[in-house]
Design a protein around this motif. Structure first.
Motif, PDB file in Angstrom:
ATOM      1  N   ARG A  59       0.856  -1.187   0.000  1.00 44.14           N
ATOM      2  CA  ARG A  59       0.000   0.000   0.000  1.00 44.14           C
ATOM      3  C   ARG A  59       0.893   1.238   0.000  1.00 44.14           C
ATOM      4  O   ARG A  59       1.175   1.832   1.032  1.00 44.14           O
ATOM      5  N   GLN A  60       1.355   1.599  -1.194  1.00 49.26           N
ATOM      6  CA  GLN A  60       2.268   2.717  -1.352  1.00 49.26           C
ATOM      7  C   GLN A  60       1.764   3.654  -2.438  1.00 49.26           C
ATOM      8  O   GLN A  60       1.039   3.252  -3.345  1.00 49.26           O
ATOM      9  N   LYS A  61       2.162   4.928  -2.314  1.00 43.86           N
ATOM     10  CA  LYS A  61       1.731   5.925  -3.290  1.00 43.86           C
ATOM     11  C   LYS A  61       2.237   5.613  -4.690  1.00 43.86           C
ATOM     12  O   LYS A  61       1.585   5.932  -5.683  1.00 43.86           O
ATOM     13  N   SER A  62       3.402   4.992  -4.772  1.00 40.81           N
ATOM     14  CA  SER A  62       3.981   4.707  -6.085  1.00 40.81           C
ATOM     15  C   SER A  62       3.208   3.649  -6.859  1.00 40.81           C
ATOM     16  O   SER A  62       3.474   3.434  -8.041  1.00 40.81           O
ATOM     17  N   GLN A  64      -0.194   3.717  -7.147  1.00 44.93           N
ATOM     18  CA  GLN A  64      -1.548   4.236  -7.358  1.00 44.93           C
ATOM     19  C   GLN A  64      -2.042   3.986  -8.773  1.00 44.93           C
ATOM     20  O   GLN A  64      -3.246   3.728  -8.980  1.00 44.93           O
ATOM     21  N   TRP A  65      -1.150   4.045  -9.774  1.00 47.07           N
ATOM     22  CA  TRP A  65      -1.598   3.816 -11.146  1.00 47.07           C
ATOM     23  C   TRP A  65      -1.961   2.350 -11.376  1.00 47.07           C
ATOM     24  O   TRP A  65      -2.908   2.044 -12.112  1.00 47.07           O
ATOM     25  N   CYS A 128       5.637   8.302 -15.256  1.00 50.33           N
ATOM     26  CA  CYS A 128       6.154   8.427 -13.884  1.00 50.33           C
ATOM     27  C   CYS A 128       7.423   7.607 -13.695  1.00 50.33           C
ATOM     28  O   CYS A 128       8.374   8.050 -13.031  1.00 50.33           O
ATOM     29  N   ASN A 138      11.236  11.484  -7.160  1.00 51.95           N
ATOM     30  CA  ASN A 138      10.050  10.787  -6.658  1.00 51.95           C
ATOM     31  C   ASN A 138       8.812  11.584  -7.053  1.00 51.95           C
ATOM     32  O   ASN A 138       8.468  12.580  -6.422  1.00 51.95           O
ATOM     33  N   TYR A 140       5.725  10.874  -6.850  1.00 45.50           N
ATOM     34  CA  TYR A 140       4.555  10.716  -5.996  1.00 45.50           C
ATOM     35  C   TYR A 140       4.625  11.568  -4.733  1.00 45.50           C
ATOM     36  O   TYR A 140       3.640  11.645  -3.999  1.00 45.50           O
ATOM     37  N   THR A 141       5.748  12.203  -4.491  1.00 42.20           N
ATOM     38  CA  THR A 141       5.856  13.149  -3.374  1.00 42.20           C
ATOM     39  C   THR A 141       6.171  14.570  -3.853  1.00 42.20           C
ATOM     40  O   THR A 141       5.820  15.529  -3.165  1.00 42.20           O
ATOM     41  N   ILE A 144       2.449  16.156  -6.394  1.00 39.35           N
ATOM     42  CA  ILE A 144       1.146  15.645  -5.959  1.00 39.35           C
ATOM     43  C   ILE A 144       0.004  16.338  -6.711  1.00 39.35           C
ATOM     44  O   ILE A 144      -0.947  15.692  -7.165  1.00 39.35           O
ATOM     45  N   HIS A 151      -5.088  12.530 -12.910  1.00 36.69           N
ATOM     46  CA  HIS A 151      -6.178  11.592 -12.643  1.00 36.69           C
ATOM     47  C   HIS A 151      -7.507  12.150 -13.149  1.00 36.69           C
ATOM     48  O   HIS A 151      -8.262  11.459 -13.856  1.00 36.69           O
TER      49      HIS A 151
END
Length: 373
Positions: A59-62, A64-65, A128, A138, A140-141, A144, A151
């Motif tokens: 469960r990581q932001k990277s 999300q896709w 990305c 990065n 995803y940080t 944002i 999206h």
């Protein structure tokens, strides 16, 4: 033969009963094969999302896709189950025209919409990774707000495109008796626009970004070969590109026939049935492919497997045997005081009248004699 468009049919008829939603026996037989695949796909996706629920490492932001892509798969499965129930249980007359229109538009447009946003989700994932590999940032940080806007753009623009095409009558929704509702393009420009922006352009952009990643990795690997070493970062970047390339090839072979057939054919036929079948097979394989190509999923699967094995065979939480307690021959005498040389020699099995000699230099290492067993 197709009927008139849905809106014209409802406007120029006085019938209050619409019984066209029931599938014919031949259509029902072909859709039953798709039903079996969708049931298997639902089980696979459920197991996958249970892994995401219980394993915090994935469960990581990277990711999300990847999760956005898999969510579109879930919506496609929900769409099929909903329409299957409607088309197999609508034996009575449908007097509600709004419900009739909703079912036809829902069936004709949602499949292509979800498949269109999937290709742009993969394009966003690829871009990305390009920024991560080439520019070492990065995304995803650091970006944002740009990610949120991306999206929203991916999800909203296709809807607006379909609404505009329907309003200017470039696209019509038609209902096929004994089959499903489908779209038919009345303008060649609409077909060209959909082929370019819904198929050709995102695929070419994906191929271009993959080539840029491979070129960057190739140039850095040549430099590393000259220096006779490969860094861990370069190996990780190479694995990312290989993972995406393998996934993209499999996805393109199974996904593209459905999009191409959608643009050039209407109604039920052997070609549309085969393309739809391949599309749902791809949906069933997506969790396997993603889990096999991402090392974080592999680690979480191994961790989960060890956990169940330890529970079944009654081992400890770490999968190690519980060893009997034993006393340490070198123990503190209490409150930070260390034992004397005589006590240590006794614990090592030497006679009491002999003591072990220890180094007295400040920086010299302490070496104890090994007792003879």
């Amino acid at each position: 033969m197709f009927n008139n468009t849905i809106l014209l049919e409802l406007n120029y008829t006085n019938d209050t009963c619409h019984k066209h939603l029931l599938w014919s026996p031949s259509t029902m037989e072909s859709q039953r094969r798709v039903l079996y695949i969708c049931i298997v796909a639902s089980i696979i996706h459920s197991i996958f999302w249970l892994q995401v629920t219980f394993c915090s490492s994935v469960r990581q932001k990277s990711m999300q896709w990847l999760y956005a892509y898999l969510i579109t798969d879930i919506f496609l499965l929900i769409r099929f189950f909903f329409l299957f129930i409607v088309h197999t249980t609508s034996t009575k007359c449908i007097s509600n025209k709004s419900w009739y229109i909703f079912i036809c538009y829902f069936e004709a447009l949602l499949d292509n919409y979800l498949n269109t946003i999937e290709i742009y989700i993969l394009l966003a994932l690829n871009i990305c990774r390009y920024i991560q590999i080439v520019h070492n940032q990065n995304v995803y940080t650091n970006y944002i707000r740009i990610l949120i806007c991306t999206h929203l753009t991916i999800y909203i623009i296709p809807i607006l495109s379909y609404i505009i095409q329907l309003c200017v009558n470039w696209t019509q929704i038609r209902e096929y008796v004994g089959s499903s509702c489908d779209t038919q393009f009345t303008n060649i420009y609409a077909q060209v626009i959909n082929i370019i922006f819904g198929f050709s352009l995102p695929i070419l952009l994906n191929v271009f970004v993959v080539c840029c990643n491979m070129n960057h990795i190739h140039s850095t690997s040549r430099l590393s070969q000259a220096q006779h070493h490969d860094t861990a970062r370069e190996k990780y970047q190479r694995s990312l590109v290989i993972q995406f390339l393998a996934f993209y090839i499999i996805w393109l072979l199974l996904w593209s026939p459905n999009i191409i057939v959608y643009q050039f054919t209407s109604g039920a036929s052997n070609i549309t049935e085969i393309a739809s079948l391949l599309n749902y097979i791809e949906i069933a394989l997506d969790p396997f492919i993603i889990a096999a190509l991402d090392v974080r999923f592999q680690k979480s699967w191994r961790k989960l497997g060890r956990y169940f094995i330890n529970r079944i065979f009654g081992k400890g939480p770490n999968g190690r045997k519980i060893m009997p307690t034993s006393t340490n021959p070198i123990r503190s005498t209490g409150h930070g005081q260390f034992p004397s040389a005589v006590n240590i020699s006794r614990s090592l099995g030497y006679p009491q009248n002999q003591t072990a000699t220890f180094p007295i230099q400040k920086n010299e290492k302490l070496e104890l004699p090994v007792p003879v067993t």
